[in-house]
Design a protein around this motif. Structure first.
Motif, mmCIF file in Angstrom:
data_model
loop_
_atom_site.group_PDB
_atom_site.id
_atom_site.type_symbol
_atom_site.label_atom_id
_atom_site.label_comp_id
_atom_site.label_asym_id
_atom_site.label_seq_id
_atom_site.Cartn_x
_atom_site.Cartn_y
_atom_site.Cartn_z
ATOM 1 N N ALA A 158 -2.626 -0.260 35.666
ATOM 2 C CA ALA A 158 -1.981 -1.571 35.574
ATOM 3 C C ALA A 158 -3.010 -2.680 35.747
ATOM 4 N N ILE A 159 -4.273 -2.407 35.392
ATOM 5 C CA ILE A 159 -5.328 -3.395 35.588
ATOM 6 C C ILE A 159 -5.163 -4.609 34.671
ATOM 7 N N ASP A 160 -4.430 -4.443 33.553
ATOM 8 C CA ASP A 160 -4.245 -5.538 32.606
ATOM 9 C C ASP A 160 -3.220 -6.528 33.154
ATOM 10 N N LYS A 161 -3.729 -7.489 33.931
ATOM 11 C CA LYS A 161 -2.861 -8.507 34.533
ATOM 12 C C LYS A 161 -3.123 -9.853 33.856
ATOM 13 N N ARG A 162 -2.054 -10.611 33.653
ATOM 14 C CA ARG A 162 -2.192 -11.893 32.954
ATOM 15 C C ARG A 162 -1.316 -12.952 33.630
ATOM 16 N N PRO A 163 -1.697 -14.219 33.438
ATOM 17 C CA PRO A 163 -0.974 -15.304 34.113
ATOM 18 C C PRO A 163 0.487 -15.400 33.688
ATOM 19 N N VAL A 164 1.309 -15.790 34.653
ATOM 20 C CA VAL A 164 2.720 -16.065 34.395
ATOM 21 C C VAL A 164 3.030 -17.465 34.901
ATOM 22 N N SER A 165 4.048 -18.073 34.314
ATOM 23 C CA SER A 165 4.429 -19.422 34.713
ATOM 24 C C SER A 165 5.507 -19.376 35.781
ATOM 25 N N GLY A 166 5.610 -20.488 36.499
ATOM 26 C CA GLY A 166 6.650 -20.598 37.512
ATOM 27 C C GLY A 166 6.288 -19.884 38.785
ATOM 28 N N GLY A 186 -6.943 -12.909 35.605
ATOM 29 C CA GLY A 186 -6.344 -11.590 35.502
ATOM 30 C C GLY A 186 -7.294 -10.532 34.988
ATOM 31 N N TRP A 187 -8.427 -10.944 34.401
ATOM 32 C CA TRP A 187 -9.354 -9.967 33.799
ATOM 33 C C TRP A 187 -9.915 -9.004 34.836
ATOM 34 N N PHE A 188 -10.114 -9.468 36.044
ATOM 35 C CA PHE A 188 -10.645 -8.608 37.094
ATOM 36 C C PHE A 188 -9.550 -7.762 37.757
ATOM 37 N N GLY A 189 -8.339 -7.862 37.231
ATOM 38 C CA GLY A 189 -7.209 -7.154 37.825
ATOM 39 C C GLY A 189 -6.624 -7.913 38.997
ATOM 40 N N GLU A 190 -7.011 -9.185 39.114
ATOM 41 C CA GLU A 190 -6.566 -9.966 40.264
ATOM 42 C C GLU A 190 -5.155 -10.508 40.079
#
Length: 224
Positions: free
Chosen positions: A32-40, A89-93
């Motif tokens: 699940a390392i592919d994390k990306r920004p979400v709004s709200g 999110g690229w670093f999985g953060e």
């Protein structure tokens, strides 16, 4: 360093898992390392952000690794070196931060995030793994990341609450032992690591094990 010495930080982005991908590992075949920004605003509970997921639960997630943060300044050092964009999110953060140390935060340091009552505590460094190397697709990535030592930090949730991009971060307490996430990752100055065990309460079991292992090695070396 005290909390008063550190200027307020900021949450630049809040990230949760975007897609489950092939990890390149037989032990845990997906990641699940592919994390990306979400709004709200996103609620942060004892085990992390609502909508997020960890596949390798042995090494990620849990109470002491509920939230992973990475600093924009550290990300930009890699951008300059790699010559490519490294979005939030690229670093999985889970959180991309600015204006506040992440790898150089003190273990046990507490942050008040936003205005909804969220309080986080710095617990330990991130240890890069083969899955991270596969995701990065950069030569010798795990070794390079380890040598740089800009690991970012894991945090536990002291008080639940929401988080959103733009939220301010206030450092509300800094332990006197002064041992940083970077100190723990590099293992430098074992005497200070021993003080960490003596002074800091409710430490991550994996961190305690690493400290004790390093102290044992030092004791053996001293006896030779």
């Amino acid at each position: 360093m005290t909390a008063a010495d550190i200027r307020p930080g900021r949450v630049d982005a809040v990230c949760v898992v975007h897609a489950i991908r092939d990890s390149g590992s037989r032990r845990v075949p997906v990641t699940a390392i592919d994390k990306r920004p979400v709004s709200g605003p996103v609620h942060v509970g004892p085990h992390g952000l609502t909508g997020d997921r960890q596949c390798d639960t042995e090494h990620h997630g849990g109470r002491f690794k509920a939230v992973y943060v990475y600093g924009e300044d550290e990300a930009q050092r890699w951008v300059s070196e790699l010559g490519r964009d490294l979005p939030a999110g690229w670093f999985g953060e889970n959180l991309r931060l600015s204006g506040i140390p992440t790898t150089d935060a003190v273990i046990g340091e507490r942050w008040a995030v936003g205005t909804g009552g969220l309080v986080l505590e710095v617990t330990e460094p991130r240890t890069p793994c083969g899955t991270f190397g596969t995701w990065a697709a950069e030569p010798r990535w795990v070794k390079r990341f380890t040598e740089r030592g800009d690991t970012g930090a894991y945090l536990k949730v002291v008080a639940e609450g929401p988080v959103a991009a733009g939220d301010p971060i206030e450092v509300v307490s800094v332990p006197a032992h002064g041992v940083t996430v970077r100190d723990m990752f590099t293992g430098r100055d074992p005497d200070r690591l021993a003080v960490l065990l003596e002074q800091q309460q409710d430490l991550s079991p994996t961190l305690v094990e690493k400290v004790r292992r390093r102290l044992a090695v030092r004791q053996v070396q001293g006896a030779m």
